[in-house]
Scaffold this motif. Structure first.
Motif, PDB file in Angstrom:
ATOM      1  N   ASP A   1       0.827  -1.212   0.000  1.00  0.00           N
ATOM      2  CA  ASP A   1       0.000   0.000   0.000  1.00  0.00           C
ATOM      3  C   ASP A   1       0.863   1.264   0.000  1.00  0.00           C
ATOM      4  O   ASP A   1       0.520   2.271  -0.604  1.00  0.00           O
ATOM      5  CB  ASP A   1      -0.911   0.007   1.229  1.00  0.00           C
ATOM      6  CG  ASP A   1      -2.080  -0.948   1.057  1.00  0.00           C
ATOM      7  OD1 ASP A   1      -2.207  -1.504  -0.044  1.00  0.00           O
ATOM      8  OD2 ASP A   1      -2.840  -1.131   2.021  1.00  0.00           O
ATOM      9  N   ARG A   2       1.998   1.173   0.712  1.00  0.00           N
ATOM     10  CA  ARG A   2       2.887   2.332   0.814  1.00  0.00           C
ATOM     11  C   ARG A   2       3.489   2.669  -0.547  1.00  0.00           C
ATOM     12  O   ARG A   2       3.525   3.835  -0.948  1.00  0.00           O
ATOM     13  CB  ARG A   2       3.984   2.055   1.839  1.00  0.00           C
ATOM     14  CG  ARG A   2       3.495   2.081   3.268  1.00  0.00           C
ATOM     15  CD  ARG A   2       4.594   1.749   4.238  1.00  0.00           C
ATOM     16  NE  ARG A   2       4.969   0.353   4.164  1.00  0.00           N
ATOM     17  CZ  ARG A   2       4.279  -0.639   4.743  1.00  0.00           C
ATOM     18  NH1 ARG A   2       3.196  -0.356   5.433  1.00  0.00           N
ATOM     19  NH2 ARG A   2       4.664  -1.885   4.630  1.00  0.00           N
ATOM     20  N   GLN A   3       3.924   1.634  -1.272  1.00  0.00           N
ATOM     21  CA  GLN A   3       4.492   1.861  -2.615  1.00  0.00           C
ATOM     22  C   GLN A   3       3.426   2.411  -3.552  1.00  0.00           C
ATOM     23  O   GLN A   3       3.686   3.293  -4.368  1.00  0.00           O
ATOM     24  CB  GLN A   3       5.051   0.550  -3.175  1.00  0.00           C
ATOM     25  CG  GLN A   3       6.342   0.110  -2.503  1.00  0.00           C
ATOM     26  CD  GLN A   3       6.712  -1.321  -2.852  1.00  0.00           C
ATOM     27  OE1 GLN A   3       5.844  -2.131  -3.179  1.00  0.00           O
ATOM     28  NE2 GLN A   3       7.991  -1.633  -2.759  1.00  0.00           N
ATOM     29  N   LYS A   4       2.206   1.873  -3.390  1.00  0.00           N
ATOM     30  CA  LYS A   4       1.076   2.316  -4.231  1.00  0.00           C
ATOM     31  C   LYS A   4       0.799   3.808  -4.003  1.00  0.00           C
ATOM     32  O   LYS A   4       0.559   4.556  -4.941  1.00  0.00           O
ATOM     33  CB  LYS A   4      -0.156   1.483  -3.852  1.00  0.00           C
ATOM     34  CG  LYS A   4      -1.211   1.416  -4.922  1.00  0.00           C
ATOM     35  CD  LYS A   4      -2.253   0.420  -4.498  1.00  0.00           C
ATOM     36  CE  LYS A   4      -3.606   0.781  -5.040  1.00  0.00           C
ATOM     37  NZ  LYS A   4      -4.665  -0.049  -4.497  1.00  0.00           N
ATOM     38  N   LEU A   5       0.868   4.219  -2.732  1.00  0.00           N
ATOM     39  CA  LEU A   5       0.610   5.630  -2.392  1.00  0.00           C
ATOM     40  C   LEU A   5       1.673   6.534  -3.003  1.00  0.00           C
ATOM     41  O   LEU A   5       1.349   7.565  -3.612  1.00  0.00           O
ATOM     42  CB  LEU A   5       0.566   5.795  -0.862  1.00  0.00           C
ATOM     43  CG  LEU A   5       0.429   7.220  -0.346  1.00  0.00           C
ATOM     44  CD1 LEU A   5      -0.861   7.860  -0.842  1.00  0.00           C
ATOM     45  CD2 LEU A   5       0.452   7.250   1.181  1.00  0.00           C
ATOM     46  N   VAL A   6       2.947   6.161  -2.862  1.00  0.00           N
ATOM     47  CA  VAL A   6       4.039   6.984  -3.412  1.00  0.00           C
ATOM     48  C   VAL A   6       3.910   7.071  -4.931  1.00  0.00           C
ATOM     49  O   VAL A   6       4.019   8.153  -5.516  1.00  0.00           O
ATOM     50  CB  VAL A   6       5.419   6.397  -3.012  1.00  0.00           C
ATOM     51  CG1 VAL A   6       6.538   7.135  -3.715  1.00  0.00           C
ATOM     52  CG2 VAL A   6       5.614   6.479  -1.502  1.00  0.00           C
TER      53      VAL A   6
ATOM     54  N   ALA B   1       1.185   6.605  -6.872  1.00  0.00           N
ATOM     55  CA  ALA B   1      -0.015   7.367  -7.294  1.00  0.00           C
ATOM     56  C   ALA B   1       0.193   8.858  -7.059  1.00  0.00           C
ATOM     57  O   ALA B   1      -0.205   9.683  -7.894  1.00  0.00           O
ATOM     58  CB  ALA B   1      -1.235   6.874  -6.522  1.00  0.00           C
ATOM     59  N   THR B   2       0.822   9.219  -5.941  1.00  0.00           N
ATOM     60  CA  THR B   2       1.059  10.640  -5.644  1.00  0.00           C
ATOM     61  C   THR B   2       2.025  11.236  -6.666  1.00  0.00           C
ATOM     62  O   THR B   2       1.790  12.335  -7.182  1.00  0.00           O
ATOM     63  CB  THR B   2       1.619  10.801  -4.216  1.00  0.00           C
ATOM     64  OG1 THR B   2       0.731  10.175  -3.309  1.00  0.00           O
ATOM     65  CG2 THR B   2       1.766  12.254  -3.839  1.00  0.00           C
ATOM     66  N   GLY B   3       3.090  10.501  -6.981  1.00  0.00           N
ATOM     67  CA  GLY B   3       4.052  10.967  -7.983  1.00  0.00           C
ATOM     68  C   GLY B   3       3.396  11.174  -9.333  1.00  0.00           C
ATOM     69  O   GLY B   3       3.642  12.170 -10.011  1.00  0.00           O
TER      70      GLY B   3
ATOM     71  N   ASP C   1       0.184  11.804  -9.921  1.00  0.00           N
ATOM     72  CA  ASP C   1      -0.727  12.956  -9.856  1.00  0.00           C
ATOM     73  C   ASP C   1       0.045  14.279  -9.912  1.00  0.00           C
ATOM     74  O   ASP C   1      -0.397  15.234 -10.547  1.00  0.00           O
ATOM     75  CB  ASP C   1      -1.560  12.912  -8.567  1.00  0.00           C
ATOM     76  CG  ASP C   1      -2.695  11.920  -8.672  1.00  0.00           C
ATOM     77  OD1 ASP C   1      -2.926  11.412  -9.784  1.00  0.00           O
ATOM     78  OD2 ASP C   1      -3.348  11.646  -7.645  1.00  0.00           O
TER      79      ASP C   1
END
Lengths: 138, 91
Positions: B3-8, B10-12, B14
């Motif tokens: 989930d942490r990798q997914k967040l980084v 997706a944020t990058g 966006d």
């Protein structure tokens, strides 16, 4: 310009902004914005970046691991597992990466400690079961 | 992927998308609206000042252009102030 109240909740606490002009986030159907006086709504946010402008015109950026959004009575509540706030987009990504790396390292350390405890426990159990070591234990 | 990798990730993605959108030049319709707004902000106070001044001068005895000239000048200043404020807000 009209404003609304914003509350960002996550597992660590809450961040509150009493006067927000606009909020932009994204769900599965794409990006959308909310202004003061919007009709009541609920949305399931996707992973990624949300942003909002406060009453002084300053943009804030929030990296969110999904979550739910509810707007009612001129009050916006966003509940996520984790969110990271920042005023600059570039530094937010760096902060987020550093925080994630720190979390990964903490988890790895905790796992290693747990494994060590398990091994130690098994060793002691083995010692207890071994009849040869009975004398030494007594 | 955690989930942490997914967040980084997706944020990058966006942030990159937002930066590309901000760097893109405005389209023809956008430029037309922007220019039109600037023109209106500048011209409306001048024209309003001229009409108001002309009406006030017509009330005065004899020939007078005092009010017309004064309010046109005031309208120009107000128009420039409006345009500067609008540009500052937009940038």
């Amino acid at each position: 310009m009209k404003t609304f109240y914003l509350e960002l909740l996550d597992s660590r606490g809450a961040d509150r902004f009493p006067a927000v002009r606009q909020f932009v986030a994204a769900d599965a159907s794409g990006s959308f914005g909310i202004l003061a006086g919007h009709e009541p709504m609920v949305a399931v946010l996707r992973y990624g970046l949300a942003r909002f402008e406060d009453d002084s015109g300053q943009w804030h950026y929030a990296a969110m691991s999904g979550g739910t959004l509810r707007f009612a009575g001129n009050r916006l509540t966003v509940a996520t597992v984790q969110h990271f706030l920042g005023l600059e987009r570039g530094t937010l990504l760096q902060q987020l990466s550093a925080e994630m790396a720190r979390t990964e390292s903490d988890i790895a350390r905790a796992r290693a400690t747990l494994t060590e405890i398990e091994h130690s426990l098994l060793r002691h159990l083995g010692d207890l079961m071994d009849p040869a070591s009975e004398g030494s234990l007594a | 992927m955690t989930d942490r990798q997914k967040l980084v990730e997706a944020t990058g993605r966006d942030i990159k998308r937002l930066e590309i959108r901000e760097r893109q030049p405005a389209g023809f319709v956008g430029m037309l609206f922007y220019g039109g707004t600037l023109g209106l902000l500048l011209v409306v106070p001048v024209v309003a000042g001229a009409y108001l001044g002309r009406w006030l001068d017509s009330l005065a005895a004899g020939y007078s252009v005092r009010w017309t000239v004064s309010l046109i000048v005031l309208g120009v200043l107000l128009g420039i102030y409006n345009v500067v404020r609008f540009i500052r807000e937009k940038t």
